[in-house]
Design an enzyme around this catalytic site. Structure first.
Site, mmCIF file in Angstrom:
data_model
loop_
_atom_site.group_PDB
_atom_site.id
_atom_site.type_symbol
_atom_site.label_atom_id
_atom_site.label_comp_id
_atom_site.label_asym_id
_atom_site.label_seq_id
_atom_site.Cartn_x
_atom_site.Cartn_y
_atom_site.Cartn_z
ATOM 1 N N ASP A 54 0.849 -1.189 0.000
ATOM 2 C CA ASP A 54 0.000 0.000 0.000
ATOM 3 C C ASP A 54 0.884 1.239 0.000
ATOM 4 O OD1 ASP A 54 1.068 0.270 2.528
ATOM 5 O OD2 ASP A 54 -0.834 0.273 3.591
ATOM 6 N N ASP A 70 1.381 4.812 2.271
ATOM 7 C CA ASP A 70 0.977 5.454 3.523
ATOM 8 C C ASP A 70 1.444 6.910 3.557
ATOM 9 O OD1 ASP A 70 0.315 2.752 4.938
ATOM 10 O OD2 ASP A 70 2.393 2.490 4.312
ATOM 11 N N ASP A 104 -3.331 4.538 2.634
ATOM 12 C CA ASP A 104 -3.680 4.903 4.017
ATOM 13 C C ASP A 104 -3.278 6.338 4.278
ATOM 14 O OD1 ASP A 104 -4.723 2.514 4.757
ATOM 15 O OD2 ASP A 104 -3.108 1.933 6.120
HETATM 16 N N1 DCT Z 1 2.668 -0.500 11.804
HETATM 17 C C1 DCT Z 1 3.016 -1.050 13.042
HETATM 18 N N2 DCT Z 1 2.320 -2.095 13.529
HETATM 19 C C2 DCT Z 1 1.298 -2.612 12.833
HETATM 20 C C3 DCT Z 1 0.939 -2.083 11.585
HETATM 21 C C4 DCT Z 1 1.653 -1.023 11.084
HETATM 22 O O1 DCT Z 1 3.934 -0.591 13.689
HETATM 23 N N3 DCT Z 1 0.640 -3.640 13.350
HETATM 24 C C5 DCT Z 1 3.438 0.624 11.274
HETATM 25 C C6 DCT Z 1 4.751 0.202 10.727
HETATM 26 C C7 DCT Z 1 4.643 0.340 9.257
HETATM 27 C C8 DCT Z 1 3.508 1.319 9.054
HETATM 28 O O2 DCT Z 1 2.723 1.242 10.224
HETATM 29 C C9 DCT Z 1 2.720 1.064 7.815
HETATM 30 O O3 DCT Z 1 2.175 -0.250 7.831
HETATM 31 P P1 DCT Z 1 2.203 -1.162 6.555
HETATM 32 O O4 DCT Z 1 1.787 -0.394 5.369
HETATM 33 O O5 DCT Z 1 1.415 -2.388 6.887
HETATM 34 O O6 DCT Z 1 3.727 -1.595 6.491
HETATM 35 P P2 DCT Z 1 4.847 -1.248 5.423
HETATM 36 O O7 DCT Z 1 6.137 -1.395 6.141
HETATM 37 O O8 DCT Z 1 4.557 0.068 4.791
HETATM 38 O O9 DCT Z 1 4.714 -2.432 4.402
HETATM 39 P P3 DCT Z 1 4.331 -2.356 2.848
HETATM 40 O O10 DCT Z 1 5.547 -1.816 2.186
HETATM 41 O O11 DCT Z 1 4.025 -3.735 2.427
HETATM 42 O O12 DCT Z 1 3.153 -1.450 2.728
HETATM 43 MG MG MG Z 2 2.779 0.426 3.677
#
Ligand code: DCT
Ligand code: MG
Length: 459
Positions: A232, A234, A383
């Protein structure tokens, strides 16, 4: 008695790391060094963990077991595998023998057994069994639907539902998120590329500035850590005049919706109140900011700009194609997502046709030759998070990840410093006061940790 072959003071949070070569003394002529890392800190937030590292074969194996544990809702076991993998990611060299790992932290019996097997046989029996297991495959496919967690997926699996297609035919009542997740299943399971993230960033920034001039927006999550793809995109939004950001999200969402950029959205208000929360609240409160979970409609040629696909497409002459794994069999869903689809119930493969010399421009079309007409957009999970300016540094740190890095920061804070860290604040339990910070560097300093830049938080 031992040769020092590698030494640095900066590699691991200021703690000297010494790699010793015993082999060189015993059997100088034998190729391959026996390396022993003498001192590696045990918390991932004390270490530098780059995106590219030397032990991918081992970490891939451990990640599958971690994922399986998480899907089986065995959180403890999942974290243990994740910690072991993170340790290996932070090592400065490739591990060639299990004896090199003696004395290292974070490697439990089970992880060590798996590592040893992979080092000796090239594969781990347990990993092989897991990846081939019907349950693992089904749980991955079902939790791959936006809005579906492990609990729901497990219930469906027990009812004999193994794939999104099975689910579609089951007649189950789905909530709005799940309906959208099913509808855009294929696309949401395609990695989002960095150029796509940047293009979305430009649109969101336009929306934010249109409704609140002076607001600031930052790309967070994996892309901030240097990843080239993600599941995604963010973004964190704030405004230097504290209070101006209140109620910002509904306005941004309205702007985006009016322009036709949102295929789905769910907005939640900010429910964090420091005075009410109190420091005793659990440290993990990721979702208390004003937040919007959305599915973005990303045009591949927004304002004439071209979006590169980050995906390596097969080489060869002529148009190159990529076929996503799942085919959608629901004619209604399909005709909505792909306006030119056939309305029979045969699986319709979707094909990504790359137009131009080097995959510069993409368009979605149906693989079926009867249905022509390019589709010039794709669905992307986005997000959005809004934070008050005074909490921005905490939100930035909490949302940059990785998930394990965040978990380790919070563990370090509570166990080593008697502090509670969240994405909103840091509370010192001994001094009974909140510790303010306007940058990530200050938070690391409050925690008594060396500053780790985002690109080294890929634990
Ligand atoms: N986060 C966290 N604990 C969680 C979910 C999310 O600390 N249970 C934090 C860390 C990363 C950030 O929020 C964004 O979450 P993701 O989009 O799920 O992670 P990402 O590292 O951006 O992974 P991706 O590159 O696959 O989107
Ligand atoms: Mg992400």
């Amino acid at each position: 008695l031992l040769d020092i072959v590698w030494y640095t003071e900066s590699m691991h949070a200021g703690i000297p790391v010494i790699i010793l070569d015993r082999h060189r003394l015993q059997e100088r002529e034998k190729p391959g060094l026996e390396l022993t890392v003498v001192s590696v800190p045990s918390y991932a937030c004390q270490r530098h963990t780059p995106l590219l590292h030397h032990n991918t074969i081992l970490t891939d194996a451990l990640s599958i077991l971690a994922e399986n544990a998480e899907l089986s809702e065995n959180e403890g076991r999942g974290v243990a595998f994740r910690r072991a993998a993170a340790l290996l990611k932070s090592l400065p060299q490739e591990v060639r023998g299990a004896e090199q790992l003696r004395g290292l932290p974070c490697l439990g019996e089970h992880s060590l057994r798996v590592i040893k097997e992979v080092l000796e046989d090239g594969v781990s029996h347990e990993v092989e069994t897991t990846t081939h297991s019907e349950q693992f495959k089904a749980m991955k496919a079902l939790t791959g639907i936006f809005g579906v967690g492990a609990k729901t997926a497990d219930r469906w699996f027990r009812e004999g539902i193994h794939t999104p297609s099975n689910l579609q035919r089951s007649g189950h009542t789905l909530n709005r998120a799940q309906r959208a997740g099913l509808k855009y299943y294929d696309e949401l399971n395609l990695p989002v590329t960095k150029p796509e993230a940047v293009a979305i960033g430009q649109i969101v920034e336009r929306a934010v500035h249109a409704v609140l001039p002076g607001a600031e927006m930052t790309l967070i999550g994996g892309f901030r850590r240097g990843k080239q793809t993600g599941h995604d995109v963010d973004f964190l939004i704030t405004h230097p005049d504290e209070g101006r950001e209140e109620g910002l999200m509904p306005k941004v969402v309205s702007w985006l919706e009016a322009q036709g950029f949102l295929l789905y959205q769910k907005t939640t208000g900010n429910s964090y109140l420091e005075s009410k929360e109190g420091p005793a609240r659990p440290a993990s409160n990721m979702d208390r900011f004003e937040r919007c979970f959305s599915i973005f409609r990303l045009s591949t040629d927004n304002e004439g700009r071209e979006i590169q696909t980050g995906r390596e497409i097969q080489t060869g002459e002529g148009p190159q194609t990529y076929s996503p794994t799942l085919t959608n069999t629901d004619p209604h869903t399909h005709s909505d997502t792909h306006p030119h689809s056939k309305t029979d119930s045969h699986p319709l493969p979707q094909t990504l046709v790359v137009v131009g010399d080097h995959a510069q421009k993409v368009s979605w079309v149906l693989g079926n030759s009867q249905c022509s007409g390019p589709r010039s957009w794709r669905a992307v999970r986005v997000d959005l998070v809004v934070s008050p300016y005074s909490q921005f540094a905490f939100a930035l740190l909490g949302w940059t990840g990785s998930k394990l890095f965040e978990r380790e920061l919070r563990r370090w804070a509570i166990h080593e410093k008697a502090m509670t860290l969240s994405s909103h604040a840091l509370y010192d339990r001994k001094r009974m006061q909140y510790l303010r910070a306007s940058s990530e560097e200050e938070i690391f300093a409050h925690l008594g940790l060396e500053y780790i830049p985002p690109c080294d938080r890929n634990a």
